[in-house]
Design an enzyme around this catalytic site. Structure first.
Site, mmCIF file in Angstrom:
data_model
loop_
_atom_site.group_PDB
_atom_site.id
_atom_site.type_symbol
_atom_site.label_atom_id
_atom_site.label_comp_id
_atom_site.label_asym_id
_atom_site.label_seq_id
_atom_site.Cartn_x
_atom_site.Cartn_y
_atom_site.Cartn_z
ATOM 1 N N LYS A 1 5.044 -4.228 -5.702
ATOM 2 C CA LYS A 1 6.469 -4.024 -5.897
ATOM 3 C C LYS A 1 7.247 -4.276 -4.619
ATOM 4 O O LYS A 1 8.252 -4.969 -4.609
ATOM 5 C CB LYS A 1 6.715 -2.592 -6.391
ATOM 6 N N ASN B 1 -0.584 0.961 5.873
ATOM 7 C CA ASN B 1 0.147 -0.057 5.131
ATOM 8 C C ASN B 1 0.577 -1.107 6.139
ATOM 9 O O ASN B 1 1.281 -0.800 7.100
ATOM 10 C CB ASN B 1 1.376 0.573 4.450
ATOM 11 N N GLY B 2 0.167 -2.356 5.949
ATOM 12 C CA GLY B 2 0.551 -3.410 6.861
ATOM 13 C C GLY B 2 -0.626 -4.277 7.262
ATOM 14 O O GLY B 2 -1.656 -4.309 6.584
ATOM 15 N N HIS C 1 15.007 -36.480 -13.578
ATOM 16 C CA HIS C 1 14.533 -36.962 -12.288
ATOM 17 C C HIS C 1 13.098 -36.538 -12.007
ATOM 18 O O HIS C 1 12.693 -36.423 -10.847
ATOM 19 C CB HIS C 1 15.461 -36.484 -11.168
ATOM 20 N N GLU D 1 5.044 -14.046 -13.575
ATOM 21 C CA GLU D 1 4.624 -12.779 -12.988
ATOM 22 C C GLU D 1 3.814 -11.916 -13.944
ATOM 23 O O GLU D 1 2.792 -11.334 -13.556
ATOM 24 C CB GLU D 1 5.853 -11.967 -12.551
ATOM 25 N N LYS E 1 9.734 -14.539 -14.046
ATOM 26 C CA LYS E 1 9.290 -13.377 -14.826
ATOM 27 C C LYS E 1 8.113 -13.732 -15.721
ATOM 28 O O LYS E 1 7.160 -12.965 -15.851
ATOM 29 C CB LYS E 1 10.448 -12.831 -15.676
ATOM 30 N N TRP F 1 -3.495 -2.352 -1.425
ATOM 31 C CA TRP F 1 -3.308 -3.722 -1.900
ATOM 32 C C TRP F 1 -4.044 -4.617 -0.916
ATOM 33 O O TRP F 1 -3.669 -4.707 0.253
ATOM 34 C CB TRP F 1 -1.816 -4.059 -1.939
ATOM 35 N N GLU G 1 14.771 -17.455 -12.585
ATOM 36 C CA GLU G 1 14.393 -16.061 -12.806
ATOM 37 C C GLU G 1 13.570 -15.926 -14.085
ATOM 38 O O GLU G 1 12.572 -15.200 -14.124
ATOM 39 C CB GLU G 1 15.645 -15.191 -12.885
ATOM 40 N N CYS H 1 0.816 -1.211 0.000
ATOM 41 C CA CYS H 1 0.000 0.000 0.000
ATOM 42 C C CYS H 1 0.851 1.264 0.000
ATOM 43 O O CYS H 1 1.910 1.315 0.613
ATOM 44 C CB CYS H 1 -0.913 0.015 1.222
ATOM 45 N N ARG I 1 4.109 0.241 -6.476
ATOM 46 C CA ARG I 1 4.022 -0.653 -5.322
ATOM 47 C C ARG I 1 2.927 -1.707 -5.492
ATOM 48 O O ARG I 1 2.916 -2.713 -4.777
ATOM 49 C CB ARG I 1 3.758 0.157 -4.050
#
Length: 608
Positions: free
Chosen positions: A603, A99-100, A503, A487, A484, A75, A480, A2, A28
């Site tokens: 973010k 925020n939290g 395997h 995401e 990406k 968020w 990575e 947030c 964010r």
């Protein structure tokens, strides 16, 4: 997570400035937004579900006057992303943004409802507003009510409070997520970070963990949770609003991808001795020659950078390294050696799990070193020392240039530690340093392959599942690439060590599953080729990133081969990160997703 902004004082309407500041916090991640101001001693607010353009439309239709106000991008955690749950939450007496997470909100809510408080949302944040409202109704002054309420909260929070009939007062608090006060002339500001406040001020004071502050148009008083006044240092910030535009690019992510060469060069120059062209680290908080082991902890892409760092430090400095995601490491309670050290990696320096791991490591006697992109961040200030990346503001939620800058710092650290420990000689150090010096130029060459990578993206965009394979230090880069793609394009993807494919993952291979290989020439090339031929023999569609030496071999059976520059194996992970990020970007564009703000993501993850 947030975003929080606030403004008090001055002669300019608050709402337009708050909206502009919130736009600077869009990176964010959020799903609703709102603003509250004081109008003739009363709290008025506008809120909207969705992006800030919807809130802007509400404000255009129904303007919000007032010179003092707070704003928020939410968020969702407790309660869905609806206008009803959007911040600011308010009663007739007080409004708040947060925020939290308030961990004891259910207990508090039951108590407050029993006392007659009427809730209007499903959020944990409204519990704080209702608690403040009750305390104010009982006759407490705003400052006393805020202090009393804050002492009852359990969890992580950054908050700002606005009080009816008090146009010259904002109260803010921090327990976990970062919060800053900006200093102006006859007006003051609040924001999560310097980026939010960049157009308003270059003079910033960050609240320390456990601080709360009383802000008026002419100044600020900082207190701890015991109510004692404390001193906090005002610092200049060099963050500029000019750094956050897209330029001629369609998306922030595209712009940031094309900043790789400059960012890598700028970061390397911080750790390079110009006269000798050798790596010269600043003084480390630990004796590199004597430490028994290292712990690396981080989250997301930063964790994958840490895993590459593990390969490098173990190979070149010969120090045992344990690398683990911060959210797992904190609860495993692993034994730590006396005299050990730890590296914490984070773009923002505010990642909740990594910050908590840092605090725990310090409590357990480990020396801490942070690798961060924000010099004013909590992790930079709390760690015993910080190595800074020079990536500049990264607005796209999916990390790109910050990730490669982290890799560059960790590569320099591995070299510096190797020299301090005598595990690499002068000739090897010169060879490896030369390889790093070539990275910015090679990064620019890779960006020139953009059309080839776009062509590859056309095929990958058709897939439902994708495998990324790599060996050695390229295994984390394969992860990575998969991260990406997940995401920003929402395609299921997994990164595997190429030798592990037989395997289990080889069972997934068919003509509908692209297998994207990171396969530069070098010590592990032949083994990687064998793994890929096993996949090709089972109908796998092999798509490879390699170099001029490896390309002729791979073209014998691969469907697509993108040829990258020939580089030393030491530099290969940094450079191979760029094409897999570009690939994910182009796939996402083809699929029409929100590249810069993918769904459900933020973010800076400032809650556990």
């Amino acid at each position: 997570m947030c975003g929080i902004v606030g403004v008090i004082g001055g002669t300019t309407l608050a709402a337009p400035r708050l909206l502009d500041a919130l736009r600077r916090l869009e990176y964010r991640g959020y799903d609703s937004a709102g603003i509250a101001t004081l109008v003739d001693g009363k709290i008025d607010r506008r809120r909207a579900e969705g992006k800030l353009d919807r809130l802007a439309g509400v404000l255009q239709t129904n303007p919000l006057p007032g010179m003092t106000g707070i704003g928020h991008t939410r968020w969702a955690t407790h309660g869905g992303p609806t206008e009803r749950n959007a911040h600011p939450h308010a009663t007739a007496r007080v409004a708040a943004v947060h925020n939290g997470i308030i961990e004891n909100f259910a207990e508090l809510r039951a108590e407050l409802e029993a006392a007659g408080q009427v809730f209007q949302s499903d959020t944990d944040t409204e519990t704080v507003v209702q608690l403040l409202d009750l305390l104010l109704a009982q006759g407490m002054a705003p400052e006393a009510a805020a202090h009393a309420a804050l002492k009852r909260l359990h969890g992580a929070f950054a908050m700002a409070f606005l009080f009816a009939d008090h146009p010259d007062l904002l109260i803010v608090a921090r327990h976990g997520p970062a919060l800053a006060v900006g200093h102006g002339e006859g007006e003051m500001y609040v924001g999560n970070d310097a980026l939010a406040l960049a157009p308003l001020t270059r003079r910033i004071t960050y609240l320390e963990d456990g601080d709360w502050a009383v802000i008026t148009p002419t100044g600020v008083r900082f207190m701890d949770m015991a109510g004692r006044e404390v001193r906090r240092q005002e610092k200049p910030t060099h963050v500029s609003g000019a750094l956050t535009g897209k330029g001629n690019h369609r998306h922030f992510m595209e712009k940031e991808l094309h900043e790789h060469p400059a960012v890598l060069g700028d970061t390397l120059r911080q750790y390079l001795e110009p006269s000798s062209r050798s790596v010269a680290l600043p003084e480390l908080p630990f004796d590199a020659a004597a430490i028994p082991s290292l712990t690396i902890s981080a989250c997301g892409s930063a964790f994958l950078a840490g895993q590459v760092g593990k390969y490098w430090i173990e190979q070149y400095a010969r120090v045992p390294v344990e690398a683990d995601v911060a959210s797992e490491w904190r609860y495993r309670d692993p034994p730590l050696p006396k005299g050990g050290a730890a590296i914490l990696v984070s773009q923002s320096g505010e990642t909740a799990d990594t910050l908590a791991a840092l605090k725990l490591l310090k409590e357990r006697g480990q020396t801490t070193l942070s690798v961060v992109n924000v010099p004013e961040s909590s992790m930079a200030r709390l760690a015993d020392a910080a190595l800074l990346t020079v990536a500049g503001p990264e607005i796209g939620v999916a990390s790109t240039k910050a990730f490669t800058a982290q890799l560059m710092v960790l590569a320099c650290l591995a070299l510096g530690m190797g020299r301090a420990r005598g595990t690499i000689d002068d000739a090897t150090a010169a060879t490896l340093t030369a390889a790093l010096l070539e990275v910015p130029e090679h990064a620019a060459e890779i960006l020139e392959r953009d059309q080839e990578i776009q062509a590859l993206a056309v095929e990958v965009a058709k897939a439902r599942d994708v495998l990324f394979l790599g060996r050695g230090a390229l295994f984390p880069i394969a992860m990575e690439g998969a991260l990406k793609l997940k995401e920003i394009s929402y395609i299921h993807a997994e990164g595997y060590a190429a030798g592990e494919m037989k395997h289990g993952p080889i069972a997934l291979i068919d003509q509908a599953v692209p297998v994207i290989a990171l396969a530069p020439s070098g010590p592990l090339f032949e083994k990687t080729v064998s793994n890929l031929q096993e996949a090709a023999a089972r109908g796998g569609r092999i798509m490879a990133f390699t170099d001029a030496i490896g390309a002729p071999v791979l073209r014998g059976f691969a469907e697509h081969v993108v040829e990258l520059p020939v580089v030393d194996a030491f530099a290969a992970p940094i450079l191979h990160a760029i094409p897999v990020q570009l690939l994910a970007y182009h796939v996402a564009v083809l699929k029409g997703t929100d590249v810069d703000q993918p769904r459900n993501l933020a973010k800076s993850v400032t809650v556990e």
